[in-house]
Design a protein around this motif. Structure first.
Motif, PDB file in Angstrom:
ATOM      1  N   VAL A 196      49.786 -14.065 -42.881  1.00 18.24           N
ATOM      2  CA  VAL A 196      49.434 -14.884 -41.718  1.00 18.24           C
ATOM      3  C   VAL A 196      49.893 -16.316 -41.990  1.00 18.24           C
ATOM      4  O   VAL A 196      49.143 -17.125 -42.550  1.00 18.24           O
ATOM      5  N   SER A 220      43.170 -11.557 -37.107  1.00 19.59           N
ATOM      6  CA  SER A 220      43.091 -12.899 -37.671  1.00 19.59           C
ATOM      7  C   SER A 220      43.034 -13.922 -36.536  1.00 19.59           C
ATOM      8  O   SER A 220      43.908 -13.943 -35.657  1.00 19.59           O
ATOM      9  N   PRO A 242      46.995  -9.144 -40.263  1.00 22.01           N
ATOM     10  CA  PRO A 242      46.684  -8.523 -41.548  1.00 22.01           C
ATOM     11  C   PRO A 242      46.764  -6.994 -41.439  1.00 22.01           C
ATOM     12  O   PRO A 242      46.458  -6.445 -40.377  1.00 22.01           O
TER      13      PRO A 242
END
Length: 292
Positions: free
Chosen positions: A62, A183, A58
């Motif tokens: 994703v 992430s 990010p």
């Protein structure tokens, strides 16, 4: 936030600064686009500098499907950034995962590269550690998938990261804190789809031996699993130079920003002057002293 859409529909966040000959910076697994800030600030004085967050990082998208991550896709994403910005050719600079992407950029998109800088690339390349690397990559993927914030402190104190921590505690803390924000799914899919599946550099010897893009390889002397692959690249690539940073680990551009910037600036200057050439054929590797 400015974004470019790849041919397969993934939106990649990018940032740029400066004017002049373009430089594209490709980040490592443990970093993101912000990891190149010392270089963006330095080189934007006389170059158009671009950095971007790889897919899985990010504010880039994703993808949930691990099959949307691979070494070749990483190259295609770098090309997509250049295409989206209308850039025909650029100096390509990558660290670690980004260094592997830079090597493959030279193999698959050489016509788009003014030069290649391959820093800290080698993990998983050594044939004797190849299977171990694939196994530990899958284990790391599981740990990140369980929670990036929880695993980041462990990953950030790896054997080739503690040099950064010892030299620059504040810089290392910034790196570790940023890693904790990654992430969990993106990190896991990147590790599984890119890191664990990429071919060994040694298996690419024939292709590398005919890849003539001017190349600089940079390695820290305490980044043990990049040293020998770095020497291999030096010996194999026709127009390659090797720089080894003393008492230095894996996070080269952040651990030694002044040294990194200086060697990269000199390399780019030589390339743009036409002075970075292929190795002189008289420099025979097997010759110790000339007798005739």
């Amino acid at each position: 936030m400015p974004k470019i859409t790849t041919p397969d529909g993934i939106q990649l966040h990018y940032e740029e600064a400066g004017e002049g000959t373009p430089i594209l910076f490709i980040h490592e697994f443990g970093g993101n686009h912000e990891s190149w800030e010392p270089q963006m600030r330095y080189f934007a004085r006389r170059h158009r500098c671009i950095t971007y967050a790889a897919r899985g990082y990010p504010p880039s998208d994703v993808p949930a499907d691990v099959n949307q991550y691979s070494q070749l896709i990483a190259v295609a994403d770098a090309v997509a950034i250049l295409d989206g910005l209308g850039i025909a050719k650029a100096h390509i600079v990558g660290l670690s995962m980004g260094g592997f992407a830079t090597v493959h950029f030279g193999l698959h998109a050489a016509d788009r590269a003014l030069s290649l800088t391959v820093a800290g690339a080698g993990y998983g390349a050594e044939k004797q550690f190849e299977e171990y690397f694939r196994g530990v990559s899958l284990e790391v993927a599981e740990r990140f998938e369980a929670g990036a914030a929880e695993f980041a402190p462990v990953y950030a104190e790896g054997a080739s990261r503690v040099q950064f921590q010892n030299k620059d505690p504040r810089g290392w803390r910034e790196f570790a804190d940023r890693l904790a924000t990654h992430s969990s799914q993106g990190a896991a899919n990147t590790m599984r789809g890119v890191q664990a599946r990429r071919p060994s550099l040694y298996d690419l010897e024939a292709e590398l031996a005919v890849m003539e893009v001017p190349t600089l390889v940079v390695v820290g002397d305490e980044d043990d699993h990049c040293l020998q692959p770095g020497i291999f690249l030096k010996k194999t690539l026709p127009a390659c130079g090797l720089s080894v940073f003393p008492k230095t680990g894996h996070t080269l551009n952040l651990e030694e920003p002044a040294m990194f910037n200086a060697i990269l600036a000199e390399f780019i200057a030589q390339v743009e002057a036409g002075a970075w050439k292929k190795r002189d054929p008289r420099a025979l590797p097997g010759q110790i002293m000339r007798t005739k």
